[in-house]
Motif scaffolding. Structure first.
Motif, PDB file in Angstrom:
ATOM      1  N   PHE A  41       5.884   0.033  10.539  1.00 11.81           N
ATOM      2  CA  PHE A  41       4.608  -0.618  10.824  1.00 11.81           C
ATOM      3  C   PHE A  41       4.243  -1.500   9.641  1.00 11.81           C
ATOM      4  CE2 PHE A  41       4.732   3.344  13.137  1.00 11.81           C
ATOM      5  CZ  PHE A  41       4.321   2.983  14.407  1.00 11.81           C
ATOM      6  N   ILE A  42       3.877  -2.730   9.931  1.00 13.86           N
ATOM      7  CA  ILE A  42       3.443  -3.680   8.911  1.00 13.86           C
ATOM      8  C   ILE A  42       1.984  -3.998   9.206  1.00 13.86           C
ATOM      9  CG2 ILE A  42       3.806  -5.958   7.904  1.00 13.86           C
ATOM     10  CD1 ILE A  42       6.739  -5.726   8.683  1.00 13.86           C
ATOM     11  N   SER A  43       1.121  -3.656   8.261  1.00 13.23           N
ATOM     12  CA  SER A  43      -0.321  -3.616   8.531  1.00 13.23           C
ATOM     13  C   SER A  43      -1.106  -4.463   7.536  1.00 13.23           C
ATOM     14  CB  SER A  43      -0.803  -2.162   8.469  1.00 13.23           C
ATOM     15  OG  SER A  43       0.099  -1.288   9.107  1.00 13.23           O
ATOM     16  N   PRO A  44      -0.994  -5.781   7.632  1.00  8.24           N
ATOM     17  CA  PRO A  44      -1.673  -6.637   6.650  1.00  8.24           C
ATOM     18  C   PRO A  44      -3.193  -6.557   6.707  1.00  8.24           C
ATOM     19  CG  PRO A  44      -0.792  -7.944   8.461  1.00  8.24           C
ATOM     20  CD  PRO A  44      -0.254  -6.562   8.631  1.00  8.24           C
ATOM     21  N   LEU A  45      -3.733  -6.134   7.851  1.00  7.63           N
ATOM     22  CA  LEU A  45      -5.190  -6.103   7.981  1.00  7.63           C
ATOM     23  C   LEU A  45      -5.778  -4.739   7.636  1.00  7.63           C
ATOM     24  CD1 LEU A  45      -5.646  -8.161  11.290  1.00  7.63           C
ATOM     25  CD2 LEU A  45      -5.523  -8.970   8.920  1.00  7.63           C
ATOM     26  N   THR A  46      -5.169  -3.661   8.150  1.00  8.83           N
ATOM     27  CA  THR A  46      -5.777  -2.339   7.994  1.00  8.83           C
ATOM     28  C   THR A  46      -5.187  -1.518   6.858  1.00  8.83           C
ATOM     29  OG1 THR A  46      -4.257  -1.299   9.589  1.00  8.83           O
ATOM     30  CG2 THR A  46      -6.299  -2.273  10.460  1.00  8.83           C
ATOM     31  N   GLN A  47      -4.009  -1.890   6.374  1.00  7.48           N
ATOM     32  CA  GLN A  47      -3.396  -1.164   5.257  1.00  7.48           C
ATOM     33  C   GLN A  47      -2.827  -2.194   4.282  1.00  7.48           C
ATOM     34  OE1 GLN A  47      -0.563   1.649   6.879  1.00  7.48           O
ATOM     35  NE2 GLN A  47      -2.044   2.453   8.334  1.00  7.48           N
ATOM     36  N   ASN A  48      -3.708  -2.900   3.623  1.00  6.83           N
ATOM     37  CA  ASN A  48      -3.326  -4.028   2.771  1.00  6.83           C
ATOM     38  C   ASN A  48      -2.226  -3.637   1.787  1.00  6.83           C
ATOM     39  OD1 ASN A  48      -3.511  -5.786   0.301  1.00  6.83           O
ATOM     40  ND2 ASN A  48      -4.990  -6.840   1.586  1.00  6.83           N
ATOM     41  N   PHE A  49      -1.161  -4.445   1.751  1.00  4.30           N
ATOM     42  CA  PHE A  49      -0.020  -4.137   0.896  1.00  4.30           C
ATOM     43  C   PHE A  49       0.126  -5.119  -0.271  1.00  4.30           C
ATOM     44  CE2 PHE A  49       1.415  -6.155   4.913  1.00  4.30           C
ATOM     45  CZ  PHE A  49       1.677  -7.430   4.444  1.00  4.30           C
ATOM     46  N   CYS A  50      -0.906  -5.902  -0.535  1.00  8.28           N
ATOM     47  CA  CYS A  50      -0.796  -6.943  -1.565  1.00  8.28           C
ATOM     48  C   CYS A  50      -0.573  -6.382  -2.967  1.00  8.28           C
ATOM     49  CB  CYS A  50      -2.036  -7.824  -1.555  1.00  8.28           C
ATOM     50  SG  CYS A  50      -2.223  -8.802  -0.040  1.00  8.28           S
ATOM     51  N   GLY A  51      -1.057  -5.159  -3.223  1.00  5.96           N
ATOM     52  CA  GLY A  51      -0.947  -4.601  -4.555  1.00  5.96           C
ATOM     53  C   GLY A  51       0.487  -4.478  -5.046  1.00  5.96           C
ATOM     54  N   GLY A  52       1.419  -4.295  -4.109  1.00  5.84           N
ATOM     55  CA  GLY A  52       2.822  -4.168  -4.484  1.00  5.84           C
ATOM     56  C   GLY A  52       3.632  -5.406  -4.167  1.00  5.84           C
ATOM     57  N   CYS A  53       2.983  -6.554  -4.037  1.00  8.96           N
ATOM     58  CA  CYS A  53       3.681  -7.773  -3.618  1.00  8.96           C
ATOM     59  C   CYS A  53       4.774  -8.149  -4.614  1.00  8.96           C
ATOM     60  CB  CYS A  53       2.689  -8.927  -3.470  1.00  8.96           C
ATOM     61  SG  CYS A  53       3.468 -10.440  -2.854  1.00  8.96           S
ATOM     62  N   ASN A  54       5.952  -8.452  -4.080  1.00  6.87           N
ATOM     63  CA  ASN A  54       7.065  -8.924  -4.912  1.00  6.87           C
ATOM     64  C   ASN A  54       7.638 -10.224  -4.376  1.00  6.87           C
ATOM     65  OD1 ASN A  54       8.238  -7.952  -2.553  1.00  6.87           O
ATOM     66  ND2 ASN A  54      10.025  -7.105  -3.592  1.00  6.87           N
ATOM     67  N   ARG A  55       6.835 -10.969  -3.573  1.00  4.74           N
ATOM     68  CA  ARG A  55       7.364 -12.082  -2.800  1.00  4.74           C
ATOM     69  C   ARG A  55       6.796 -13.429  -3.252  1.00  4.74           C
ATOM     70  NH1 ARG A  55       6.161  -7.849  -0.198  1.00  4.74           N
ATOM     71  NH2 ARG A  55       4.070  -8.437   0.398  1.00  4.74           N
ATOM     72  N   VAL A  56       7.666 -14.413  -3.181  1.00  6.74           N
ATOM     73  CA  VAL A  56       7.263 -15.798  -3.391  1.00  6.74           C
ATOM     74  C   VAL A  56       7.882 -16.603  -2.258  1.00  6.74           C
ATOM     75  CG1 VAL A  56       9.204 -16.214  -4.961  1.00  6.74           C
ATOM     76  CG2 VAL A  56       7.220 -17.728  -5.017  1.00  6.74           C
ATOM     77  N   ARG A  57       7.199 -17.650  -1.804  1.00  8.92           N
ATOM     78  CA  ARG A  57       7.647 -18.414  -0.647  1.00  8.92           C
ATOM     79  C   ARG A  57       7.892 -19.873  -1.015  1.00  8.92           C
ATOM     80  NH1 ARG A  57       4.607 -14.298   1.370  1.00  8.92           N
ATOM     81  NH2 ARG A  57       5.262 -13.480   3.388  1.00  8.92           N
ATOM     82  N   VAL A  58       8.964 -20.416  -0.442  1.00 11.11           N
ATOM     83  CA  VAL A  58       9.237 -21.838  -0.562  1.00 11.11           C
ATOM     84  C   VAL A  58       9.390 -22.401   0.841  1.00 11.11           C
ATOM     85  CG1 VAL A  58      10.856 -23.599  -1.355  1.00 11.11           C
ATOM     86  CG2 VAL A  58      10.311 -21.652  -2.832  1.00 11.11           C
TER      87      VAL A  58
END
Length: 333
Positions: free
Chosen positions: A251-268
């Protein structure tokens, strides 16, 4: 905002953002065009960027990121497999020193032909988007696309020997939420891990909270046990997993279980614009720098400068947040 801490040589790891998080994962869009038009991702008005990068330019960008500590690269879109040179792009990136894993996110419409060649080119993981098992529902989500080709592509991928296959489902209330149990069975029968994603505010539709989906699955009799030892977000991405009798369910829950604290991603993006956050607009024009003759050190400084503006987290849940965001196709997943 405090700039990301600098190393003496900007090409030397670690690659840190403004919050001190270590970036190890690059999501690289190779095109922002798609052969589908899903309501939550690609608005009909989206015409696509011009002047997309060439295979050698993608390779150059990845090589700089790899020297800075990026170890995992995901090729996204749009639909990456509509690029006629996708095998060359994937092969070049897989051969970059320091890159340990190359993955692709795809709608599977070209996988019947490309599943095996992509694996042979060095791709080890596929994330396949499939929101429904019903052609009628598919047509309500996307007016374009050959539904039969998706299913054939998934079966081809299942038989091609990938180290990891995941089935990504964006769940929309009243559209496909009733199909979640069937999609779990479909994925597990093919050795895939289904992952259910809360709809983000980029397009049309109403999200369904993860907690509700877990309760629904358990109500059908599916035994689900939360994984006690989850890999950290820094190594495994934003999904949280539960164990079922035939495999994992994510389950990926960007709204109800914010995962930003462990972000390791950069986008191009596909034209070379670096975006430090899916929910923000801070960027660096890597394409212009490359075509202007920039050195690797100058590219690294631009990358670190953009990451120095990366926010602590997205603001998807704030009122009116969706109005200020680009489409998912424009960002690159």
């Amino acid at each position: 905002m405090t700039p990301a801490p600098q190393t003496r040589d900007p090409l030397t790891p670690p690659l840190l953002d403004a919050q001190g998080r270590t970036m190890t994962y690059l999501r690289l869009s190779v095109t922002d065009r798609c052969n589908f038009r899903c309501t939550y991702c690609s608005p009909a008005s989206w015409g696509g960027k011009k002047d997309l990068l060439e295979p050698g330019e993608f390779e150059r960008i990845v090589s700089v990121f790899a020297r800075m500590g990026i170890r995992r690269v995901r090729l996204t879109g749009g639909e990456p497999l509509i690029r006629p040179d996708i095998l060359e792009v994937a092969g070049r990136i897989a051969a970059v020193s320091g890159v340990e894993r190359v993955a692709i996110t795809t709608n599977a419409s070209h996988l019947e032909r490309l599943a095996l060649p992509l694996r042979e080119a060095g791709v080890s993981q596929l994330n396949i988007s499939l929101d429904t098992l019903s052609e009628a529902t598919f047509r309500s989500i996307s007016k374009q696309g050959d539904f039969a080709s998706i299913l054939k592509g998934i079966d081809a991928a299942a038989g091609a020997g990938y180290a990891s296959l995941k089935l990504n489902v964006v769940v929309m209330r009243g559209v496909n939420d009733a199909e979640v149990p069937a999609l779990v069975s479909y994925a597990h029968a093919r050795g895939m891990t289904p992952r259910f994603i809360e709809l983000m505010p980029f397009g049309q539709g109403t999200p369904v909270p993860t907690a509700e989906l877990v309760e629904r699955l358990q109500a059908t009799g599916l035994e689900l046990a939360a994984e006690e030892e989850q890999q950290s977000a820094a190594t495994a991405g934003p999904a949280r997993y539960w164990r079922a009798p035939r495999g994992l369910v994510g389950f990926i829950s960007p709204l109800t279980q914010n995962f930003c604290g462990g972000c390791n991603r950069v986008r191009v993006a596909s034209n070379g614009d670096l975006r430090s956050c899916l929910g923000g607009r801070a960027q660096a024009p890597l394409h212009a720098l490359i075509r202007g003759g920039a050195t690797d050190t100058e590219l690294a400084l631009a990358i670190r400068g953009a990451l120095g503006e990366k926010p602590e987290g997205h603001r998807f849940t704030e009122p009116g947040a969706g109005a200020s965001l680009l489409s998912m196709m424009g960002i690159g997943g």
